[in-house]
Motif scaffolding. Structure first.
Motif, PDB file in Angstrom:
ATOM      1  N   ALA A  92      -5.904 -15.285  -0.176  1.00  0.00           N
ATOM      2  CA  ALA A  92      -5.271 -13.964  -0.143  1.00  0.00           C
ATOM      3  C   ALA A  92      -3.833 -14.052   0.342  1.00  0.00           C
ATOM      4  N   VAL A  93      -2.949 -13.284  -0.308  1.00  0.00           N
ATOM      5  CA  VAL A  93      -1.544 -13.182   0.082  1.00  0.00           C
ATOM      6  C   VAL A  93      -1.288 -11.731   0.471  1.00  0.00           C
ATOM      7  N   CYS A  94      -0.887 -11.532   1.716  1.00  0.00           N
ATOM      8  CA  CYS A  94      -0.703 -10.180   2.242  1.00  0.00           C
ATOM      9  C   CYS A  94       0.750  -9.965   2.652  1.00  0.00           C
ATOM     10  N   ASP A  95       1.335  -8.825   2.252  1.00  0.00           N
ATOM     11  CA  ASP A  95       2.716  -8.525   2.631  1.00  0.00           C
ATOM     12  C   ASP A  95       2.801  -7.140   3.260  1.00  0.00           C
ATOM     13  N   SER A  96       3.981  -6.818   3.764  1.00  0.00           N
ATOM     14  CA  SER A  96       4.239  -5.527   4.399  1.00  0.00           C
ATOM     15  C   SER A  96       5.233  -4.713   3.577  1.00  0.00           C
ATOM     16  N   GLY A  97       5.206  -4.909   2.271  1.00  0.00           N
ATOM     17  CA  GLY A  97       6.149  -4.227   1.393  1.00  0.00           C
ATOM     18  C   GLY A  97       5.822  -2.759   1.200  1.00  0.00           C
ATOM     19  N   PRO A  98       6.471  -2.130   0.221  1.00  0.00           N
ATOM     20  CA  PRO A  98       6.307  -0.698   0.012  1.00  0.00           C
ATOM     21  C   PRO A  98       4.958  -0.305  -0.560  1.00  0.00           C
ATOM     22  N   GLY A  99       4.186  -1.269  -1.046  1.00  0.00           N
ATOM     23  CA  GLY A  99       2.903  -0.949  -1.650  1.00  0.00           C
ATOM     24  C   GLY A  99       3.054  -0.458  -3.077  1.00  0.00           C
TER      25      GLY A  99
ATOM     26  N   THR B  32       0.719  -4.819   0.264  1.00  0.00           N
ATOM     27  CA  THR B  32      -0.135  -5.232  -0.852  1.00  0.00           C
ATOM     28  C   THR B  32      -0.902  -6.493  -0.478  1.00  0.00           C
ATOM     29  N   LEU B  33      -2.165  -6.546  -0.874  1.00  0.00           N
ATOM     30  CA  LEU B  33      -3.009  -7.719  -0.679  1.00  0.00           C
ATOM     31  C   LEU B  33      -3.442  -8.212  -2.059  1.00  0.00           C
ATOM     32  N   VAL B  34      -3.008  -9.434  -2.416  1.00  0.00           N
ATOM     33  CA  VAL B  34      -3.377 -10.024  -3.698  1.00  0.00           C
ATOM     34  C   VAL B  34      -4.265 -11.230  -3.432  1.00  0.00           C
ATOM     35  N   THR B  35      -5.424 -11.266  -4.098  1.00  0.00           N
ATOM     36  CA  THR B  35      -6.416 -12.306  -3.838  1.00  0.00           C
ATOM     37  C   THR B  35      -6.703 -13.118  -5.085  1.00  0.00           C
ATOM     38  N   LEU B  36      -6.594 -14.449  -4.949  1.00  0.00           N
ATOM     39  CA  LEU B  36      -7.049 -15.361  -5.995  1.00  0.00           C
ATOM     40  C   LEU B  36      -8.486 -15.731  -5.660  1.00  0.00           C
ATOM     41  N   ARG B  37      -9.419 -15.311  -6.480  1.00  0.00           N
ATOM     42  CA  ARG B  37     -10.836 -15.654  -6.258  1.00  0.00           C
ATOM     43  C   ARG B  37     -11.208 -16.763  -7.224  1.00  0.00           C
TER      44      ARG B  37
ATOM     45  N   ILE C  37      -7.334 -10.162  -7.813  1.00  0.00           N
ATOM     46  CA  ILE C  37      -7.665  -8.837  -7.285  1.00  0.00           C
ATOM     47  C   ILE C  37      -6.469  -8.308  -6.498  1.00  0.00           C
ATOM     48  N   VAL C  38      -6.034  -7.103  -6.819  1.00  0.00           N
ATOM     49  CA  VAL C  38      -4.888  -6.497  -6.144  1.00  0.00           C
ATOM     50  C   VAL C  38      -5.344  -5.228  -5.434  1.00  0.00           C
ATOM     51  N   GLU C  39      -5.047  -5.162  -4.126  1.00  0.00           N
ATOM     52  CA  GLU C  39      -5.347  -3.975  -3.331  1.00  0.00           C
ATOM     53  C   GLU C  39      -4.046  -3.510  -2.674  1.00  0.00           C
ATOM     54  N   SER C  40      -3.736  -2.222  -2.813  1.00  0.00           N
ATOM     55  CA  SER C  40      -2.470  -1.736  -2.280  1.00  0.00           C
ATOM     56  C   SER C  40      -2.487  -0.225  -2.124  1.00  0.00           C
ATOM     57  N   LYS C  41      -1.690   0.247  -1.176  1.00  0.00           N
ATOM     58  CA  LYS C  41      -1.434   1.666  -0.988  1.00  0.00           C
ATOM     59  C   LYS C  41       0.042   1.845  -0.690  1.00  0.00           C
TER      60      LYS C  41
END
Length: 353
Positions: free
Chosen positions: A270-277, A332-337, A323-327
């Motif tokens: 998982a790659v997690c950032d603190s961007g604008p979403g 944004t949290l992007v996951t390579l499964r 998988i991309v999860e964001s608000k």
């Protein structure tokens, strides 16, 4: 107008001489039986799409299955129910028209895709050669004239080099996209260390993160954790996601890479950032090529919007998913499964060979 034929041979000659909207064929005919006539039609370009209604006294499963196997469109048994016959003919004609339209649409789509891929390849190669020359000569100028150039001249030369290298990177992405989505990309499968992949990704992204005042953080898994796949391409997929997270993160923030083992024999990177979403309505679109959440001319982030699409394609080629999860306002949290099973590794070895 309705034309009748005395036998299968005459029917074949009539079909060759003209174009018909529908062929109603009996299976038991002298000269050329119905099965051979239908088979001939499907192998001849001018009548390959002509709807065929089989009308016969045979009603056994073998006759029905063989009729459809050689290319019949529909089947009606004798004695014919004339009250229903008209409706069945109309149905066959409509379905034949729909099928022809679908085939034509498919042909046009295939042609458009081939044209697009050829254009990408042509533009990529035509642009890359002069760009490489430009970057090379800029380096020569800096080496030979570096001490004699004024400050503003050095700045101009640096800007020229940076612009050429950015454009070179864009061209490389277009070529990668074209190769992957045209089916030309091949995997060189082995066992990949997840911890080494993350460490290599940090090294590749470190200078870009430092330029933007972003700190990279990683929670490395056990060194024995491995996934089956192409190490170079998996690293490329992860690197694109990390660079994307850095690009959209505010200065002074952290981009974190973490791993989680799942009970279904897969691993999440998982790659997690603190961007604008990303807004929910554009979340799926962000995974499509040539799309960015901000498509306005005044957008801050550069690029063609190919990074996520390429990463997704690489992961899917490895039997995994992105998988991309964001608000909006929450990063944004992007996951390579990715699968870790050796059975999946064997499947990819066979596919790549």
């Amino acid at each position: 107008m309705v034309l009748c034929a005395e036998n299968g041979t005459i029917a074949r000659d009539m079909l060759l001489a003209d174009r018909f909207d529908l062929a109603i064929i009996d299976l038991s005919m002298p000269g050329l039986d119905g099965f051979d006539l239908i088979r001939f039609m499907r192998q001849t370009a001018q009548m390959a799409d002509t709807p065929v209604l089989v009308a016969t006294s045979r009603n056994d499963d073998e006759a029905i299955q063989k009729s459809f196997a050689v290319g019949a469109t529909s089947f009606i048994t004798k004695p014919i129910n004339w009250a229903l016959f008209h409706h069945q003919v109309q149905f066959v004609l409509r379905s034949g028209q729909v099928e022809r339209e679908l085939r034509e649409a498919r042909r046009e789509a295939d042609l458009a895709n081939r044209t697009k891929d050829n254009l990408f390849q042509l533009l990529g190669h035509e642009l890359r050669t002069p760009l490489n020359v430009l970057v090379g000569f800029a380096d020569v100028l800096k080496a030979e004239l570096g001490k004699t150039l004024k400050a503003n001249q050095k700045e101009h030369l640096e800007n020229m080099t940076d612009a050429a290298m950015r454009l070179n990177s864009v061209v490389a992405d277009v070529l990668t996209y074209s190769r992957m989505f045209s089916g030309e990309n091949r995997l060189s499968v082995s066992r990949c260390s997840v911890s080494e992949m993350i460490e290599d990704c940090q090294i590749k992204s470190r200078s870009y993160a430092a330029e933007r005042n972003i700190r990279l953080s990683a929670e490395l898994p056990d060194s024995t954790l491995e996934v089956p796949g192409d190490p170079r391409q998996l690293l490329d997929a992860l690197h694109r996601l990390v660079d994307n997270a850095v690009k959209f993160s505010p200065a002074g923030s952290v981009v974190n890479i973490s791993t989680v083992m799942r009970t279904d024999h897969s691993v999440d990177i998982a790659v997690c950032d603190s961007g604008p979403g990303i807004a929910p309505e554009t979340l799926e679109q962000c995974l499509q090529p040539f799309f960015q959440a901000d498509m306005s001319a005044a957008r801050v982030a550069e690029g063609l919007g190919l990074g996520m699409a390429i990463s997704r394609k690489i992961v899917e080629m490895h039997g995994g998913e992105l998988i991309v999860e964001s608000k909006p306002g929450h990063g944004t949290l992007v996951t390579l499964r990715l699968p870790v099973s050796t059975a999946r590794a064997r499947e990819m070895h066979r596919a790549a060979s």
